[in-house]
Design an enzyme around this catalytic site. Sequence first.
Site, PDB file in Angstrom:
ATOM      1  N   MET A 275       0.337  -1.508   0.103  1.00 39.24           N
ATOM      2  CA  MET A 275      -0.277   0.144   0.048  1.00 39.24           C
ATOM      3  C   MET A 275       0.933   1.458   0.223  1.00 39.24           C
ATOM      4  SD  MET A 275      -2.980  -0.472   0.539  1.00 39.24           S
ATOM      5  CE  MET A 275      -3.890   0.723   0.049  1.00 39.24           C
ATOM      6  N   ARG A 276       2.424   1.311   0.016  1.00 40.73           N
ATOM      7  CA  ARG A 276       2.840   2.652  -0.331  1.00 40.73           C
ATOM      8  C   ARG A 276       2.948   2.958  -1.277  1.00 40.73           C
ATOM      9  NH1 ARG A 276       7.227   0.178   1.306  1.00 40.73           N
ATOM     10  NH2 ARG A 276       7.708   0.760   3.643  1.00 40.73           N
ATOM     11  N   ALA A 277       2.344   2.530  -2.031  1.00 38.12           N
ATOM     12  CA  ALA A 277       2.297   3.530  -3.574  1.00 38.12           C
ATOM     13  C   ALA A 277       1.004   4.030  -3.393  1.00 38.12           C
ATOM     14  CB  ALA A 277       2.756   2.588  -4.404  1.00 38.12           C
TER      15      ALA A 277
END
Length: 691
Positions: A275-277
């Site tokens: 989910m970092r993107a």
Amino acid sequence: MASVPYPFTAVVGMDDMRLSLLLNAVSPAIGGVLVRGEKGTAKSTVVRGLTALLPDMDVVAGCRFACDPQAPDPQCPDGPHEAGTGVTRTTRMVELPVGASEDRLVGSLDIERALADGVKAFEPGLLAQAHRGILYVDEVNLLSDHLIDHLLDAAAMGASHVEREGVSVRHAARFLLVGTMNPEEGELRPQLLDRFGLTVEVAASRDPEQRVEVVRRRLAYDDDPAGFAARWAGEEAALRERIVAARALLPRVRLGDGALRQIAATCAAFEVDGMRADIVMARAATALAAWDGREDVTVDDVRQAALLALPHRRRRNPFDAPGLDEEKLDETLEEFGGGEDEPDPDPQGPDDGGPGDGGGPGGGGRPDGGVPPQPQGPREDAGAEPSGERPEPDGATGPQPSPQPSAGAGPASEQAPVKAAEPYRTRALTVPGLGDGAAGRRSRARTEHGRTTGSRRPRGALTKLHLAATVRAAAPHQRARGRSGPGLVVHRDDLRQAVREGREGNLVLFVVDASGSMAARQRMGAVKGAVLSLLLDAYQRRDKVGLVTFRGRDAELALPPTSSVDAAAARLETLPTGGRTPLAAGLLKAHEVLRVERLRDPARRPLLVVVTDGRATGGPEPLRLAGRAAALHAAEGTAAVVVDCETGPVRLGLAAELAHGLGGDAVTLDELRADAIAGLVRDVRTTRRAA
């Protein structure tokens, strides 16, 4: 006199890089910038120019950790601090050298004072010095993995934790992280790439007019740095004010549900991991709106954020080219666009129509800060270059038919490059014995990290204390030193450095037969697929790789030893076949390469992988010459394996004879494709041992 940095606004072109840096200056939570590009593209110049644009900051007087006097860190090792007025200083840019140690990065305890004086003295590292400033890492891809892990952990958490011999120190470490790298010198692992918020690719312009302007400005700067900077002072001041205004506006920017849906759909469509993107895209889109003077995020902001935040997260292995399909991006944004919360896509920003607003793709504005837009020259298309080699008569022997040239190939003796088979996972190849090479993930070695196996007197500064050995060294001298209390009297000569065993990276040198006897397309495709598999393994284990090919009359160093396995894969992909089989020349070329590399890096141990059917043609007694060349490698104890590519009902067994001459093992191509090669190479033993 302090050096005057090259003005940020005087840089020609480099719009994506400048925009990414400015967005991080507005919102450091984005997570930094990784700049990828060829040498000589002003990467370092642009980063250093950014420092002069950042506003001055207030710090607590005497605090080594740059605490904010209005909100001091309650856990600061130099604290506690009373809130109040501090001193003002410029924002710092701290550079992390490639050869830095872990203690230099995160800080260290003064072991000598701790033992001799009984005090817990902490010496801050570069992470503490970079707090509230810029941490710049040139050639970040050449850093050891454990240093990169520490660096990115601190950048993500905003704090650094130092553990030394039961003593724990924690301090704030929030900074703008900027890394630059030349992909030709090796790639970062995908897990590390993902930790950088944004990534941009830079390349020198191919437009003559733009290149002339670059040279003109650089010469003017070199002749009179102060005068050149003064001519750009107005643009620098305007851009600095714009950063301050964007920072103030950022908390009021609204990221609506429609924009969030587009962000989530884009990340899902491009199959990025985790989910970092999504989070980085959201922060970047918000910063883009603030930079453009708007309080609502538009679809153009989302698009620009995707172009900066996603390309490096698309890489799955080193053979994947970074990039983003912009047509697919536009289709995704259109499909999930709209909604009642979608703002006006063309608001009037505070600098609308001004020289600092280039209205570049993505709607984030241009970071020119008053610099007129520079012409962008077209890039040269990479085309096939003529090999420049003379045609050789086909020297293939054995049961297979002579290869027929493909359409579009060169002379009749040369086959067009064959596509490699799909690479597969291999088991580890290791060099026997215990090495002292650079940290990696392959062979056993004495390293700074790993399990403790012994102790020794420190050579230079003490970095890893072996407590038990230090106590044993000091114990016999306590009466002579006048010990009267419970404490241990320790002198400098008593200190012992811990000796640790971990893993090292090696030099894997491939020697690939590209002669006519190897030109059967199916067989050469399988061979290339096997080499690609081993290259992928070398990438994961942080090795250097090199590629020697031989065909026709001579051997060629197709790729000097490098950490860039994708460069090796590219050379392998374009490798033509045909001509005679100068096996001895290939082995002699490999011997010369290894000789030079031993002088350059004597601690890195090599593994020689020869891919051939063992045949040798051309010149008098070619097999005898090949045997003598193999004996040179055996005499130096080089670990070796021969991949036997001979096929057909009649087999001469020449590859096995070559392996015996090298003092290594041979494995057939079928065993190689069955993932058995790495297991056979794993325990390679040379036949000649040092006495």
